[in-house]
Design an enzyme around this catalytic site. Structure first.
Site, PDB file in Angstrom:
ATOM      1  N   LYS A   1       0.807  -1.228   0.000  1.00 47.84           N
ATOM      2  CA  LYS A   1       0.000   0.000   0.000  1.00 47.84           C
ATOM      3  C   LYS A   1       0.839   1.277   0.000  1.00 47.84           C
ATOM      4  O   LYS A   1       0.421   2.298  -0.517  1.00 47.84           O
ATOM      5  CB  LYS A   1      -0.950  -0.013   1.185  1.00 47.84           C
ATOM      6  CG  LYS A   1      -2.054  -1.053   1.020  1.00 47.84           C
ATOM      7  CD  LYS A   1      -3.335  -0.627   1.661  1.00 47.84           C
ATOM      8  CE  LYS A   1      -4.493  -1.495   1.216  1.00 47.84           C
ATOM      9  NZ  LYS A   1      -4.435  -2.858   1.803  1.00 47.84           N
TER      10      LYS A   1
ATOM     11  N   SER B   1       1.367  -9.891  -0.825  1.00 47.62           N
ATOM     12  CA  SER B   1       1.049  -8.458  -0.744  1.00 47.62           C
ATOM     13  C   SER B   1       1.438  -7.832   0.588  1.00 47.62           C
ATOM     14  O   SER B   1       1.693  -6.631   0.662  1.00 47.62           O
ATOM     15  CB  SER B   1      -0.436  -8.237  -1.002  1.00 47.62           C
ATOM     16  OG  SER B   1      -1.222  -9.050  -0.140  1.00 47.62           O
TER      17      SER B   1
ATOM     18  N   GLU C   1      -9.728   6.574   3.591  1.00 45.43           N
ATOM     19  CA  GLU C   1     -10.590   5.576   4.232  1.00 45.43           C
ATOM     20  C   GLU C   1      -9.711   4.385   4.597  1.00 45.43           C
ATOM     21  O   GLU C   1      -8.681   4.163   3.982  1.00 45.43           O
ATOM     22  CB  GLU C   1     -11.687   5.133   3.251  1.00 45.43           C
ATOM     23  CG  GLU C   1     -11.280   4.016   2.264  1.00 45.43           C
ATOM     24  CD  GLU C   1     -10.184   4.396   1.271  1.00 45.43           C
ATOM     25  OE1 GLU C   1      -9.981   5.606   1.051  1.00 45.43           O
ATOM     26  OE2 GLU C   1      -9.515   3.492   0.730  1.00 45.43           O
TER      27      GLU C   1
HETATM   28  C1  LIG Z   1      -5.281  -3.889   1.562  1.00 44.84           C
HETATM   29  C2  LIG Z   1      -4.589  -5.144   1.307  1.00 44.84           C
HETATM   30  C3  LIG Z   1      -4.977  -6.012   0.261  1.00 44.84           C
HETATM   31  C4  LIG Z   1      -6.181  -5.783  -0.595  1.00 44.84           C
HETATM   32  O1  LIG Z   1      -6.149  -4.625  -1.360  1.00 44.84           O
HETATM   33  P1  LIG Z   1      -5.859  -4.627  -2.932  1.00 44.84           P
HETATM   34  O2  LIG Z   1      -6.136  -3.218  -3.312  1.00 44.84           O
HETATM   35  O3  LIG Z   1      -6.797  -5.588  -3.583  1.00 44.84           O
HETATM   36  O4  LIG Z   1      -4.450  -5.000  -3.123  1.00 44.84           O
HETATM   37  C5  LIG Z   1      -4.228  -7.149   0.052  1.00 44.84           C
HETATM   38  N1  LIG Z   1      -3.155  -7.455   0.822  1.00 44.84           N
HETATM   39  C6  LIG Z   1      -2.758  -6.665   1.831  1.00 44.84           C
HETATM   40  C7  LIG Z   1      -1.576  -7.071   2.645  1.00 44.84           C
HETATM   41  C8  LIG Z   1      -3.458  -5.479   2.116  1.00 44.84           C
HETATM   42  O5  LIG Z   1      -3.047  -4.710   3.131  1.00 44.84           O
END
Ligand SMILES: *Cc1c(COP(=O)(O)O)cnc(C)c1O
Length: 398
Positions: free
Chosen positions: A90, A378, A112
């Site tokens: 992010k 992610s 948000e």
């Molecule tokens: C917020 C988040 C997501 C989901 O958001 P996307 O916009 O679909 O990437 C996925 N993995 C993590 C670790 C997150 O913090």
């Protein structure tokens, strides 16, 4: 030529666009006219790339996971967004958006947040850039994500608990948009995923596209070719997935597999699998698939993972699904949990619950031994440790 990217009005096929109230037209219009010019300027590129390198710690490694590969009978690389500053992908997006906000002369930032990850990433860059920061968060989430709330406060942000609706992410987004309507002149809304009105889906995808830019270089170094056979990522609103696939969208031989949150199962009424369950509608300024009742009321989503718990989906995915460019699987809570424990035990990496949905997709694809798979982790699992502990206790008691 066929394109999977947004057209100049922010449409991906029939999905996307900018459906905003009258009072926001000028804000959204200004941003539409400005974002590409700023992002293509040398000063932006230089500052963005330097911060990604020295502040975030990019490039994130592309790690050949040998034991995981053995288990699934193919060659698996993990793109380690979990190693970024603040623990997820992010931060790539919030750094980019705050640099755009500064260049547009904005002085106040709103955002948000659901689990609090985007809130923390936004509060972080506001501290870095000395900007006022207000984060909207559903009251339910404020209570269940206590450490992230404290982190945001420590970073100097004001956290506003939202008490409408289910008091979760959808409601926080409504209030952030309401705030933007009241302060259109000085305020920039840093949106956390590849959703919302044009230009957000395209802007966020471009800012995250550094992920696939790096994958191309790293795979060429390690494999002697830029293209994997498969790309795998989890799908909340779609920002880490957009980053993972961005530079591969038009290489049709690269297969794309995405994992959305099945919750307790898509037939149970407790799910967040928007691609499987949604119908075309409008949510937060975008025409896309939406989980809704017969008469068009938005349905409350459910997932064990707060980051995937959203009743809409970025418009690009509604289109990629329709065009069959991406295969989207619904992964249930228990499958994600099992995948989290598997990665932890065989590679020594505790993934975020969101990322665990992508890992669970490995079980649902038939790979050939020669297949090269790149899977984006992610984020890291620190924030989910309570959920993991609870799952371990339940296993012991059974
Ligand atoms: C917020 C988040 C997501 C989901 O958001 P996307 O916009 O679909 O990437 C996925 N993995 C993590 C670790 C997150 O913090």
């Amino acid at each position: 030529m066929k394109t999977y990217h947004a057209d100049e009005n922010g449409y991906y096929g029939e999905f996307g666009g900018a459906y905003v109230p009258e009072i926001l037209h000028k804000c959204v219009d200004d941003l539409q006219k400005t974002y590409l010019k700023v992002m293509e300027s040398d000063s932006f590129k230089q500052e963005f790339n330097q911060l990604l390198r020295d502040y975030v710690g990019r490039p994130s490694p592309l790690y050949h996971a040998k034991r995981l590969s053995e288990r699934y009978g193919c060659k698996i690389y993990l793109k380690r967004e979990d190693l970024n500053h603040t623990g997820a992908h992010k931060i790539n997006n919030t750094i980019g958006q705050i640099l755009i906000a500064k260049r547009m002369g904005k002085t106040r930032i709103i955002a948000e947040t659901g689990a609090g990850q985007h809130g923390v990433a936004t509060a972080t860059v506001c501290a870095l850039m000395d900007m006022e920061c207000v984060v909207y968060m559903g009251k339910t989430d404020v209570e269940r994500q206590y450490p992230n709330v404290q982190r945001m406060k420590m970073l100097g942000a004001t956290v506003r608990p939202v008490t409408s609706g289910n008091m979760t992410l959808k409601d926080a987004t409504n209030d952030a948009i309401r705030d933007w309507c009241c302060h259109p002149a000085d305020t920039f809304y840093i949106l956390g995923t590849a959703a919302g009105p044009h230009p957000y889906p395209d802007m966020v995808s471009r800012l995250q596209s550094v992920i696939s830019e790096e994958i191309k270089k790293q795979l060429l170094e390690q494999e002697g070719r830029e293209n994997p056979d498969y790309l795998i990522a989890c799908l909340g609103g779609g920002s880490n997935a957009a980053g993972t696939i961005y530079h591969y969208l038009h290489d049709e031989q690269v297969k794309i597999v995405l994992a959305e949150a099945g919750g307790k199962g898509i037939d149970t009424g407790m799910s967040a699998a928007t691609i499987q369950l949604g119908k075309t509608g409008i949510i937060h300024g975008s025409k896309t698939l939406v989980m809704q009742t017969e008469d068009g009321q938005i349905e409350e989503p459910y997932s064990i993972s707060a980051g995937l718990d959203y009743p809409g989906i970025g418009p690009m995915y509604a289109h990629l699904n329709k065009e069959k460019r991406a295969r989207v699987l619904a992964i249930n809570d228990d499958e994600a949990l099992a995948a989290a424990f598997e990665l932890t035990r065989i590679e020594g990496i505790i993934p975020a619950l969101e990322s665990s949905h992508a890992l669970a997709a490995l079980k649902k694809v038939e790979f050939k031994p020669t297949d090269v798979v790149v899977l984006t982790v992610s984020g890291r699992g620190d924030k989910d440790i309570q959920t993991y502990i609870q799952a371990m206790n339940e296993k012991e008691n059974n």
